[in-house]
Design an enzyme around this catalytic site. Structure first.
Site, mmCIF file in Angstrom:
data_model
loop_
_atom_site.group_PDB
_atom_site.id
_atom_site.type_symbol
_atom_site.label_atom_id
_atom_site.label_comp_id
_atom_site.label_asym_id
_atom_site.label_seq_id
_atom_site.Cartn_x
_atom_site.Cartn_y
_atom_site.Cartn_z
ATOM 1 N N GLY B 40 6.716 25.992 53.363
ATOM 2 C CA GLY B 40 7.773 26.026 52.351
ATOM 3 C C GLY B 40 8.447 24.674 52.270
ATOM 4 N N GLY B 42 11.319 24.003 50.176
ATOM 5 C CA GLY B 42 12.621 24.060 49.518
ATOM 6 C C GLY B 42 13.610 23.224 50.314
ATOM 7 N N HIS B 266 23.818 39.200 42.115
ATOM 8 C CA HIS B 266 24.708 38.198 41.528
ATOM 9 C C HIS B 266 25.370 38.763 40.270
ATOM 10 C CE1 HIS B 266 26.156 34.509 39.757
ATOM 11 N NE2 HIS B 266 25.876 33.876 40.872
ATOM 12 N N SER B 284 25.506 30.325 36.190
ATOM 13 C CA SER B 284 26.304 29.955 37.362
ATOM 14 C C SER B 284 27.627 30.692 37.441
ATOM 15 C CB SER B 284 26.589 28.457 37.340
ATOM 16 O OG SER B 284 27.557 28.150 38.315
ATOM 17 N N ARG B 331 31.048 37.740 45.081
ATOM 18 C CA ARG B 331 29.937 38.265 44.300
ATOM 19 C C ARG B 331 29.731 39.773 44.433
ATOM 20 N NH1 ARG B 331 25.635 33.293 45.236
ATOM 21 N NH2 ARG B 331 26.790 31.880 43.886
ATOM 22 N N HIS B 402 19.529 38.425 43.547
ATOM 23 C CA HIS B 402 19.604 36.975 43.546
ATOM 24 C C HIS B 402 19.245 36.347 44.888
ATOM 25 C CE1 HIS B 402 21.020 33.005 42.722
ATOM 26 N NE2 HIS B 402 22.052 33.092 43.516
ATOM 27 N N ARG B 436 26.728 36.691 50.959
ATOM 28 C CA ARG B 436 26.812 35.227 50.986
ATOM 29 C C ARG B 436 27.842 34.746 49.963
ATOM 30 N NH1 ARG B 436 24.919 31.342 48.046
ATOM 31 N NH2 ARG B 436 23.335 32.496 46.897
ATOM 32 N N LEU B 442 22.790 26.497 49.568
ATOM 33 C CA LEU B 442 22.316 25.115 49.637
ATOM 34 C C LEU B 442 22.766 24.506 50.952
ATOM 35 C CD1 LEU B 442 23.084 23.937 45.981
ATOM 36 C CD2 LEU B 442 21.064 25.063 46.888
#
Lengths: 255, 637
Positions: B40, B42, B266, B284, B331, B402, B436, B442
């Site tokens: 991976g 990412g 989300h 967003s 969220r 999400h 989260r 990120l």
């Protein structure tokens, strides 16, 4: 709501490039897409066609795609002669079928450029773009050994300029659109982003030379100012960055 | 079994520094003798491969896309948190730590979260040095915004494309190492098995997606940076290629799967328009800084154009229910509130599954140009998909899967229970608990990749001899044969239903019965239906083509087969957790619509062990202790 009728569907004729692998002879085959609504994305329309093909015991049309929201840069189809289909600032995954009419005939081809060999059907090998970045599209900073983020001031116009360039998604549409198959818009976007920032300045001269050498070695042609790249770019990257690249290149040789 | 996360003890502020010092080091001259596999590319994988290569290890990195720059981290829009406290508004490492523990509804480890908050500042410095064009103010300093329920401005951003810019930063660092020869990059490879030799992770089996060939790779350690599993819902904001496959193969080789029931839905995504749809698109969360969520108070108004509904007939339900956080509620809370309004029959748009996100108040206050500057690309994206203009008419939004907070179990060193197997980023379970916070994914990916694994993997490698296992080991041959037989089986069924039809059906079951709200009966229902669907899949799926060529249908078939097994584990975990916490909402356990935790019985990480195809998995528990942030009811009222 927009004034659409949920039940109205389109039937389209697709003329699609099929090629079994890199060495096989390719050809156009004709397919019919039925039951397509204006809300289908272009790739969802192809999904519908592929489901039918699979059920009928035929091989589905292979195409690159992943995020389907216009940011990963994986989708890559020439639609009616135009990379990504010609809607301004739109990747083919974000192109929606409301841009087409019932009964339309649509030609679908892979990116065509010497540096992008066809892998299968609409899938091409774009590793040449990685090669260009590997030649110098970075700042040589080590993980950890860097100053505080605010120790490096960047004026807002410079930051905005760098961001305009950095929006490139590396899809390769610029090279596919260019009559000379140049990936100059792609290369210039990275050169310009880093040359505009204080962090990128120390290596600016060596970077532009190495990246342009790699560009040439990969088999891309040179820029001949047609601006087809800018017209095809789904992120609206401006050709002014190619001018910036030329200035950086000149500076590198004069310096 | 009681699991031990091997967290350092003592004052929380000193845990990571002390641990770093206690870790053994690998001599610089010896590093090149060690091979490390990173799967991976990412944020977690790209950053890890680049940093490990830079340290001098021999790294082999793998991704299923045509280049490492396309991993789905690229789609993150809003921003990345850090405790820089540049705005002088009361932020600190401790506050970021506190907010993350609380936001996760007290289901994450304190020490791991502390470390995340501590290294968050290094991440910003690193990215700036790479040339990531973060937003700047007119004096040239880094700009911040408030995001996702935080009461301080700690989010750094690059327009609406922060994930893209951070990923391209990691990709550039990775490219530099590829050029330097410390990292060998393998594109268009999908990991289809973990190779374990004498109980230790020693390599992987991959399918070359171009030729179809199966390839073996051996190493001294394997890092899975393979993302999350919310494509189990079929429709999600994830990329089409995101799957549970790598993690699931590791699970079947003995790695524990922790908290699979914790999934994040989300709140602001573009509602589904039709059955043909292949994915959902997120808008967003930053939009909630200026947009106000509402639905009509009266069902009679549903058919009206929103402009015709007067102010007093609108229910700004988030502002009503959570006056102190309003539209910025976290969220899980915002998603459930949207569902509640739609379940009440007051949802807008097709199928009544939507709420308005209205910018008219903000446009009046700051002007359309400012709104355009802040969110222009999002309005553009919304219009492309819906053909509606968000400046003139409120956007329609509905929650969508999400992110997965659950993942493979890891200890404080990010090492799973299988020695030599490390798991980074969204693929592990470690820091987000049951929910989260925005702009924290990120942060975690880059923290794990740049600043955690370079230290902790050294502690492991220093204790083993390099190169003891090669691909000549019989385990590699065995693994390859198993993978080959599995693919052949998929190709030989030649049934009547396509892979997508099965995946859609599974997604429907997961969304209905194990989605935003779950009950004992809905979960038990799934525990009957999923095995039945799986059985049908193995009898009636039709996969075209052969194994020895580029075959996207076969790729999808393998991923779907794994989701059909994983979905059952997810429901099992959700059934066993008789409480509501964060993204896991069991309708039986609530206090007037708010999640009701049971700290007496469920204050633990639930990690499942595979016990064989026919046997039930075994649950292991890692008790969670809260010495710094005291267990409390999470209130945003």
């Amino acid at each position: 709501m927009s004034s659409h009728n949920e039940h109205k569907t389109m039937t389209l004729t697709l003329i699609v490039w099929r090629q079994k692998n890199a060495t096989a002879q390719g050809k156009f085959d004709t397919y019919t897409a039925k039951g397509i609504t204006e809300h289908h994305s272009f790739l969802e329309m192809l999904d519908v066609v592929n489901e039918d093909l699979i059920k009928g015991g035929k091989e589905p049309i292979m195409f690159d795609h992943d995020c389907r929201e216009g940011i990963c840069g994986m989708c890559s189809q020439v639609v009616n002669g135009v990379p990504h289909g010609g809607q301004e600032r739109t990747t083919v995954c974000q192109l929606h079928m409301r841009k087409f009419k019932d009964g339309d005939t649509i030609y679908i081809e892979p990116w065509r450029a010497r540096a992008f060999p066809i892998v299968r059907d609409l899938i091409v090998d774009r590793s040449a773009l990685d090669t260009i970045i590997q030649a110098g599209g970075y700042t040589s900073c080590h993980t950890g050994g860097v100053p505080d983020g605010n120790a490096i001031l960047v004026s807002k116009p410079d930051a905005d300029y760098a961001m305009d360039a950095a929006e490139c998604i590396g899809c390769g549409a610029c090279a596919a659109a260019c009559p000379n198959s140049a990936a100059m818009l792609f290369t210039s976007a990275k050169v310009a982003q880093l040359a505009a920032l204080p962090q990128g300045k120390p290596e600016a001269a060596v970077r532009v030379k190495k990246m342009l050498d790699a560009h040439k070695e990969c088999g891309f042609g040179n820029c001949s100012n047609h601006y087809e790249c800018q017209a095809a770019c789904p992120k609206g990257i401006n050709v002014k960055f190619i001018a910036k690249l030329n200035r950086e290149y000149l500076k590198a040789h004069l310096g | 079994m009681i699991l031990d996360g091997k967290c350092p003890t003592g004052p929380i502020e000193k845990t990571w520094d002390k641990h770093r010092f206690d870790l053994k080091l690998v001599n610089p001259a010896n590093k090149r003798k060690y091979n490390i596999i990173v799967v991976g590319t990412g944020l977690a994988g790209g950053a890890a491969a680049a940093s490990l290569g830079e340290l001098g290890y021999n790294v082999q990195a793998f991704c299923y896309q045509d280049t490492p720059r396309r991993a789905h981290s690229i789609a993150a829009q809003g921003g990345i948190n850090a405790a820089k406290a540049y705005p002088n508004d009361g932020d600190s490492i401790y506050r970021l730590f506190y907010d993350t523990i609380k936001g996760g509804d007290f289901r994450a480890r304190e020490a791991d979260v502390w470390r995340l908050a501590q290294v968050s500042n290094n991440i910003i410095d690193q990215c700036v040095a790479q040339g990531v064009p973060f937003a700047r103010d007119y004096a040239g300093y880094l700009d911040n915004r408030s995001f996702g329920g935080a009461q301080v401005s700690r989010t750094f951003f690059a327009r609406g494309q922060t994930g893209q810019q951070l990923l391209l930063g990691a990709y550039s660092a990775l490219s530099r190492q590829i050029a330097a020869g410390t990292v060998k990059m393998y594109n268009r490879r999908e990991m289809l098995d973990l190779v374990v030799v004498d109980g230790v992770a020693k390599g992987i089996t991959c399918r070359n997606l171009i030729t179809g060939e199966l390839e073996s790779y051996a190493a001294d350690a394997v890092c899975l940076c393979t993302g999350g599993y919310v494509n189990v819902f079929y429709l999600s904001t994830n990329a089409m290629g995101c799957s549970v496959t790598a993690n699931w193969k590791a699970y079947k080789k003995g790695a524990y799967f922790a908290n699979p029931c914790y999934t994040q839905i989300h709140p602001t995504c573009i509602p589904q328009a039709g059955d043909y749809q292949s994915k959902l698109t997120l808008m967003s969360e930053s939009l909630r800084n200026d947009g106000r969520c509402w639905v009509p108070k009266n069902k009679a108004d549903l058919a009206k154009h929103p402009d015709e509904i007067p102010e007093e007939a609108r229910d700004y339900y988030l502002e009503r229910k959570y006056p102190s956080f309003g539209n910025l509620a976290p969220r899980d809370i915002a998603s459930r509130a949207a569902k509640e309004q739609c379940d009440d029959g007051r949802g807008v748009g097709p199928g009544g599954r939507g709420v308005y996100l209205d910018f008219s108040t903000a446009i009046k206050r700051v002007g359309a140009d400012t709104i355009k500057e802040r969110y222009g690309n999002l309005f553009e994206m919304y219009e492309k998909i819906t053909d509606e203009n968000g400046y003139k008419r409120p956007m329609r939004m509905y929650p969508a899967p999400h992110y997965s907070m659950g993942g493979l179990w890891v200890d404080y060193n990010l090492q799973s229970n299988i020695p030599g197997l490390f798991v980074l980023g969204e693929a592990n379970f470690s820091v987000h608990g049951a929910n989260r916070l925005g702009a924290s994914a990120l942060m975690q990916g880059l923290a794990d990749g740049y600043f955690v694994i370079p230290y902790t993997i050294g502690g492991y490698l220093a204790g083993i001899k390099p190169g003891t296992v090669t691909t000549a080991d019989p385990e590699f041959k065995k693994s390859t044969n198993e993978v080959k037989a599995y693919s052949q089986k998929l190709l030989s069924i030649n049934g009547k239903k396509t892979v997508s039809e099965f995946m859609r059906e599974l997604g429907g079951l997961m969304w209905e019965n194990c989605g935003m709200a779950r009950t004992e009966s809905s979960l038990k229902d799934n525990l009957k239906k999923i095995p039945a669907l799986r059985e049908e899949f193995w009898k009636n799926v039709k996969v075209s083509g052969t194994g020895g060529e580029l075959n996207q249908d076969l790729e999808n078939a393998g991923r779907t087969a794994d989701f059909l097994e994983f979905g059952e584990l997810m429901c099992r975990d959700a059934l066993h957790r008789k409480e509501s916490c964060g993204g896991h909402f069991r309708e039986e356990y609530q206090d007037q619509g708010e999640a009701e935790r049971d700290d007496v019985n469920f204050c633990y990480v639930g990690a499942w062990e595979f016990k064989g195809e026919k046997a039930e998995p075994e649950l292991h528990k890692e008790p969670l202790k809260f010495d710094n942030v005291h267990l409390a009811v999470r209130s945003y009222k």
